[in-house]
Design an enzyme around this catalytic site. Structure first.
Site, PDB file in Angstrom:
ATOM      1  N   ARG A  67       5.319   5.566   1.777  1.00 48.87           N
ATOM      2  CA  ARG A  67       4.263   6.284   2.346  1.00 48.87           C
ATOM      3  C   ARG A  67       4.702   6.985   4.230  1.00 48.87           C
ATOM      4  NH1 ARG A  67      -1.480   4.388   0.194  1.00 48.87           N
ATOM      5  NH2 ARG A  67      -2.538   6.696   0.083  1.00 48.87           N
ATOM      6  N   LYS A  87       1.041  -1.179   0.213  1.00 51.40           N
ATOM      7  CA  LYS A  87       0.005  -0.113  -0.117  1.00 51.40           C
ATOM      8  C   LYS A  87       0.678   1.092   0.096  1.00 51.40           C
ATOM      9  CE  LYS A  87      -3.648  -0.299  -0.029  1.00 51.40           C
ATOM     10  NZ  LYS A  87      -3.998  -0.659  -1.540  1.00 51.40           N
TER      11      LYS A  87
END
Length: 420
Positions: free
Chosen positions: A252, A171
C-alpha cells in the site's frame, strides 16, 4: 644553528617540544569542533547523519548475508527487520545463499546503487544501528488462540504445512485478502496469525503443522502473518520448510500505510506522541526517523532484497492494497490464478460498504447480510500536517521507484498523490 624560529640539527628532543604540543592542541580542537557540528545537526554522532547510502548495512545477528552491494555501514541491518531474540550469530565465513538465476527479470541497477543517490536536506534518515528491536505495536496471537484455531477444524482430512503464505505488509490489507480467499472452497486458512517464522520458530514444524486447519487432497493450506515481510530470518526459514512455497505480499502507499499504522497504535495507546513528533528525529532539519517501525515497514525495496535471495519473483505475488478496495474481484482473480485455483471468488462475493469505506464479503447463493471486517478496520485517520506528508512522500519516492523496478509493477503511488 638555524635561523630564529627553526630548530637546528643540534637542538635535541627538547627543542621539538613546543611544536608537538601545538599539534596536539590543534587535533583536540578539531575533534571538539567536529563533535559540536554533529550535535548541532540533531544527532549524537555520525550514525545520526546517514543518508540512504547508510542503509547498506551488514545483516542483523542471525540474518542471512545480504548481496555484496548491500554491505556497508550497520544501519540497514535494522531496516531489514529485527532478529529473533534467540537467533545465533552466523559465523562470518558462512557462505551467503546465492541469488537465484530465475530473478533475471530484476533491474540491472541494484538497490545499493540506488540508495547511494544523495538525499535532499529534508530527506535525511536517522537510522542508528540497533534501533530495530521487535516492534511492540505488532499484533500478538496467544497460544490459547492458536490452540483453539487448530482444534476448530472439521474431523476429516489431515493437517498440512502451508503451501502459501501471506507475508505482508502490516496495515496493507492482509486481513481483507485472507477473508476473501477463505471464501474459496479449495482454500483452508487459519484465522489467527501464528507468527511461527518470527516469534515461535523454536517450537518446531510439528507445532506449526498442528496450528493449521485440516484439508483434503487438492485443497491449499494458508496462513497470514504480516510481520514476516520485515523479519530478516523469515525468508531463510520458509525456504528451509519448503522452497516452492508461494508468497503473497499486500502493499500500500507507504505514507498512507504509516498513518494507518499510527492510527491503530493510537487507538490502543491514546497517550502516545503525535504522528509528526514520532516521524522525525529533528523536524526542523527534516531528519526522518527511519527507526520508527511505521516508517521502516514502508521501505519495501530494502525488505524485498532479503526475500529475493531465497525466492524467485515467480513465487511472489504483489497485491495492491488500493486495488483490493477499488476492484476486489480483479485483485482476487490474480490471487486465484497465482495459487492455481479456479476463479470462484468474483464480484458476486463483494458488497461495497460506504460507511466503512471498503468492500464486505457476501455469499452469492443467499440473501444474508454481507460480512464486514471488524471495528478495528477502517478507522478514521487523524489529521496530519500537510508539510509532514509532503516530506514523507519525498522520502519514500526513490524507494518506491526502486520497488517498482524490482517487481516489474508500477503501483502509481506518486500519481495517486498528485491527484489529491
Amino acid at each position: 644553528m638555524g635561523p630564529p624560529g627553526q630548530p637546528g640539527a643540534q637542538g635535541g628532543r627538547g627543542s621539538k617540544g613546543p611544536p608537538a604540543r601545538k599539534l596536539l592542541c590543534m587535533c583536540s580542537l578539531s575533534l571538539c569542533l567536529t563533535y559540536l557540528c554533529y550535535s548541532l545537526m540533531g544527532g549524537t554522532g555520525p550514525g545520526a547523519l546517514r543518508s540512504p547510502a547508510g542503509l547498506r548495512g551488514s545483516p542483523a545477528p542471525g540474518a542471512p548475508r545480504s548481496p555484496a552491494g548491500l554491505r556497508g555501514s550497520p544501519a540497514p541491518a535494522a531496516l531489514r527487520g529485527s532478529p529473533a531474540p534467540s537467533a545465533p550469530r552466523r559465523a562470518p565465513d558462512t557462505p551467503a545463499p546465492p541469488t537465484r538465476a530465475s530473478n533475471a527479470s530484476r533491474p540491472g541497477v541494484s538497490a545499493a546503487a540506488w540508495l547511494r543517490t544523495a538525499l535532499a536536506p529534508g530527506e535525511v534518515i536517522a537510522a542508528p544501528s540497533g534501533a530495530f528491536e521487535r516492534d511492540p505495536q505488532e499484533s500478538s496471537t496467544t497460544d490459547e488462540e492458536l490452540s483453539r484455531a487448530g482444534s476448530t477444524t472439521p474431523d476429516y482430512g489431515e493437517k498440512r504445512l502451508p503451501q502459501a503464505l501471506i507475508v505482508g505488509v502490516k496495515k496493507g490489507g492482509t486481513r481483507a485478502l485472507l477473508e476473501a480467499i477463505r471464501a474459496h472452497p479449495d482454500v483452508r486458512a487459519v484465522g489467527v496469525e501464528p507468527h511461527f517464522f518470527d516469534r515461535n520458530y523454536e517450537k518446531g514444524l510439528e507445532w506449526y503443522r498442528n496450528v493449521m486447519p485440516k484439508t483434503l487432497d487438492g485443497q491449499i493450506t494458508m496462513e497470514k502473518t504480516p510481520s514476516y515481510f520485515v523479519t530478516s530470518e523469515a525468508p531463510k526459514r520458509i525456504h528451509s520448510m519448503a522452497k516452492d512455497t508461494k508468497l503473497i505480499v499486500v502493499v500500500r502507499n507507504p505514507v498512507t500505510r504509516a498513518i494507518s499504522d499510527y492510527t491503530q497504535t493510537l487507538s490502543k495507546k491514546p497517550e502516545i506522541p503525535t504522528f509528526e513528533v514520532l516521524a522525525f528525529k529533528n523536524r526542523t532539519l527534516g531528519l526522518i526517523d527511519a527507526s520508527w517501525s511505521a516508517i521502516r515497514i514502508g521501505i519495501y525495496a530494502l525488505h524485498l532484497e532479503n526475500w529475493l535471495q531465497y525466492f524467485p519473483l515467480s513465487q511472489i505475488l504483489f497485491v495492491s492494497g488500493e486495488r483490493l478496495i477499488i476492484d476486489p474481484a480483479g485483485e482476487m482473480a490474480k490471487v486465484q490464478d497465482f495459487l492455481g485455483l479456479k476463479r470462484i471468488v468474483t464480484e458476486k462475493h463483494f458488497y461495497f460498504n460506504k460507511t466503512k469505506g471498503f468492500p464486505c464479503l457476501k455469499k452469492p447463493e443467499d440473501s444474508s447480510a454481507p460480512r464486514c471486517l471488524g471495528k478495528s478496520k477502517g478507522r478514521t485517520h487523524p489529521k496530519i500536517d500537510p508539510d509532514v506528508i509532503h516530506r514523507l512522500r519525498k522520502f519514500y519516492k526513490p524507494f518506491n521507484v526502486m520497488f517498482y523496478q524490482m517487481t516489474g509493477q508500477d503501483f502509481q503511488w506518486e500519481q495517486e498523490e498528485s491527484d489529491k
